[in-house]
Enzyme design. Structure first.
Site, PDB file in Angstrom:
ATOM      1  N   LYS A  13      37.888  44.367  32.935  1.00 31.76           N
ATOM      2  CA  LYS A  13      36.986  43.265  32.455  1.00 31.76           C
ATOM      3  C   LYS A  13      36.435  43.725  31.217  1.00 31.76           C
ATOM      4  CE  LYS A  13      33.876  42.993  35.798  1.00 31.76           C
ATOM      5  NZ  LYS A  13      34.374  43.958  36.718  1.00 31.76           N
ATOM      6  N   ARG A  88      27.535  37.549  39.581  1.00 26.37           N
ATOM      7  CA  ARG A  88      27.978  38.421  40.541  1.00 26.37           C
ATOM      8  C   ARG A  88      27.824  38.094  41.755  1.00 26.37           C
ATOM      9  NH1 ARG A  88      28.484  43.402  37.279  1.00 26.37           N
ATOM     10  NH2 ARG A  88      29.092  45.306  38.173  1.00 26.37           N
ATOM     11  N   ARG A 127      37.618  57.572  33.871  1.00 23.73           N
ATOM     12  CA  ARG A 127      37.150  56.613  32.750  1.00 23.73           C
ATOM     13  C   ARG A 127      36.112  57.115  32.165  1.00 23.73           C
ATOM     14  NH1 ARG A 127      34.938  50.353  33.863  1.00 23.73           N
ATOM     15  NH2 ARG A 127      33.186  51.389  34.992  1.00 23.73           N
ATOM     16  N   ARG A 160      30.506  57.261  32.591  1.00 20.02           N
ATOM     17  CA  ARG A 160      29.122  56.634  33.554  1.00 20.02           C
ATOM     18  C   ARG A 160      28.846  57.447  34.761  1.00 20.02           C
ATOM     19  NH1 ARG A 160      30.507  50.200  33.726  1.00 20.02           N
ATOM     20  NH2 ARG A 160      29.279  50.477  35.805  1.00 20.02           N
ATOM     21  N   ARG A 171      29.894  50.416  45.006  1.00 20.98           N
ATOM     22  CA  ARG A 171      30.277  49.295  44.032  1.00 20.98           C
ATOM     23  C   ARG A 171      31.222  48.391  44.715  1.00 20.98           C
ATOM     24  NH1 ARG A 171      31.140  52.467  38.965  1.00 20.98           N
ATOM     25  NH2 ARG A 171      31.486  50.768  37.963  1.00 20.98           N
TER      26      ARG A 171
HETATM   27  P1  AMP Z   1      28.953  47.158  35.130  1.00 23.86           P
HETATM   28  O1  AMP Z   1      29.026  47.627  34.133  1.00 23.86           O
HETATM   29  O2  AMP Z   1      29.234  45.646  35.320  1.00 23.86           O
HETATM   30  O3  AMP Z   1      29.802  47.688  36.416  1.00 23.86           O
HETATM   31  O4  AMP Z   1      27.263  47.050  35.949  1.00 23.86           O
HETATM   32  C1  AMP Z   1      27.088  48.331  36.255  1.00 23.86           C
HETATM   33  C2  AMP Z   1      25.759  48.012  37.132  1.00 23.86           C
HETATM   34  O5  AMP Z   1      24.794  47.126  36.634  1.00 23.86           O
HETATM   35  C3  AMP Z   1      25.974  47.357  38.633  1.00 23.86           C
HETATM   36  O6  AMP Z   1      26.674  48.177  39.514  1.00 23.86           O
HETATM   37  C4  AMP Z   1      24.696  46.838  38.883  1.00 23.86           C
HETATM   38  O7  AMP Z   1      23.832  47.583  39.554  1.00 23.86           O
HETATM   39  C5  AMP Z   1      24.128  46.470  37.902  1.00 23.86           C
HETATM   40  N1  AMP Z   1      24.757  44.942  37.429  1.00 23.86           N
HETATM   41  C6  AMP Z   1      25.285  44.382  36.333  1.00 23.86           C
HETATM   42  N2  AMP Z   1      25.555  43.393  36.243  1.00 23.86           N
HETATM   43  C7  AMP Z   1      24.924  42.915  37.164  1.00 23.86           C
HETATM   44  C8  AMP Z   1      24.924  41.354  38.098  1.00 23.86           C
HETATM   45  N3  AMP Z   1      25.289  40.454  37.380  1.00 23.86           N
HETATM   46  N4  AMP Z   1      23.914  41.492  38.967  1.00 23.86           N
HETATM   47  C9  AMP Z   1      23.094  42.287  39.576  1.00 23.86           C
HETATM   48  N5  AMP Z   1      23.525  43.722  39.098  1.00 23.86           N
HETATM   49  C10 AMP Z   1      24.237  43.882  38.000  1.00 23.86           C
END
Ligand code: AMP
Length: 213
Positions: A13, A88, A127, A160, A171
């Site tokens: 994404k 999400r 990654r 990360r 996740r």
């Molecule tokens: P990502 O970079 O999108 O994988 O997000 C990393 C982390 O941020 C996730 O595992 C969640 O802990 C938090 N996070 C990101 N977007 C959301 C969302 N829309 N709702 C809740 N937590 C989020």
């Protein structure tokens, strides 16, 4: 135009959001990036989100929705956005629809990038991400030209904290339980574009652009 990118962690994404934002001249709004920035700057928001992010859990809706809607209210988003990582779950999707409707706007398309679970695990394992521009690399599939350095901006690459085996598993679990129901919901609304997410980033991008046309 408002486009949502749906897909599991590691589906690509972030990569596609950057490419699409450039092509369509739209702003990329990535909820995970907003949280990571808040974390790095040790703001109140960052402190609230930290524990959830480390465990691979969703940050509570009231915190997340407010953060993203504030970002979407900024002037650079007036022509639309590519949303990466938000919504999400169903509650977030409803809050987003409501906020857009209040301005006479709506989600135009939801692009679902589909990748097999084995491929997701492989991708997340190797990654590396640019600290400066968030461009992602993979140590085997798409390494940077110079080790540890971003091809696009020269920024430092990092892994990360939540890309470790235990957190990745959590996740993915959270994704299948809470986020994947959104796929059906956007399908029923006639907004879903399902894209095969395996292959090179350029190939996937070509499929997305063709489907959006
Ligand atoms: P990502 O970079 O999108 O994988 O997000 C990393 C982390 O941020 C996730 O595992 C969640 O802990 C938090 N996070 C990101 N977007 C959301 C969302 N829309 N709702 C809740 N937590 C989020």
């Amino acid at each position: 135009m408002y486009i949502i990118l749906l897909g599991a962690p590691g589906a690509g994404k972030g990569t596609q959001a950057v490419m699409m934002a450039e092509k369509l001249k739209l702003v990329q709004v990535a909820s995970g990036d907003l949280f990571r920035q808040a974390l790095a700057q040790q703001t109140g928001l960052g402190k609230k989100a930290k524990g959830y992010m480390e465990k691979g859990q969703l940050v509570p809706d009231e915190i997340t929705i407010q953060m993203v809607l504030e970002r979407l209210a900024r002037p650079d988003v007036k022509n639309g956005a590519i949303l990466d990582g938000f919504p999400r779950n169903i509650q977030q999707a409803k809050a987003l629809d409501k906020a857009l409707a209040a301005q006479g706007k709506k989600i135009d398309k939801a692009v679902y990038i589909k990748v097999s679970e084995g491929e997701l695990l492989k991708r997340l394992g190797g990654r590396w991400i640019c600290r400066n521009c968030q461009a992602p690399y993979h140590e085997v599939d798409s390494p940077p030209r110079a080790k540890g350095k971003c091809d696009r901006c020269g920024g430092e690459l990092y892994q990360r904290a939540d890309d470790n085996v235990t957190t990745v598993k959590k996740r993915l679990e959270v994704y299948f339980a809470e986020t994947s129901p959104l796929i059906d919901s956007y399908k029923r609304a006639g907004k879903l574009l399902e894209i095969q997410g395996e292959g090179s980033a350029a190939d996937v991008n070509g499929r997305i652009v063709a489907a959006l046309r």
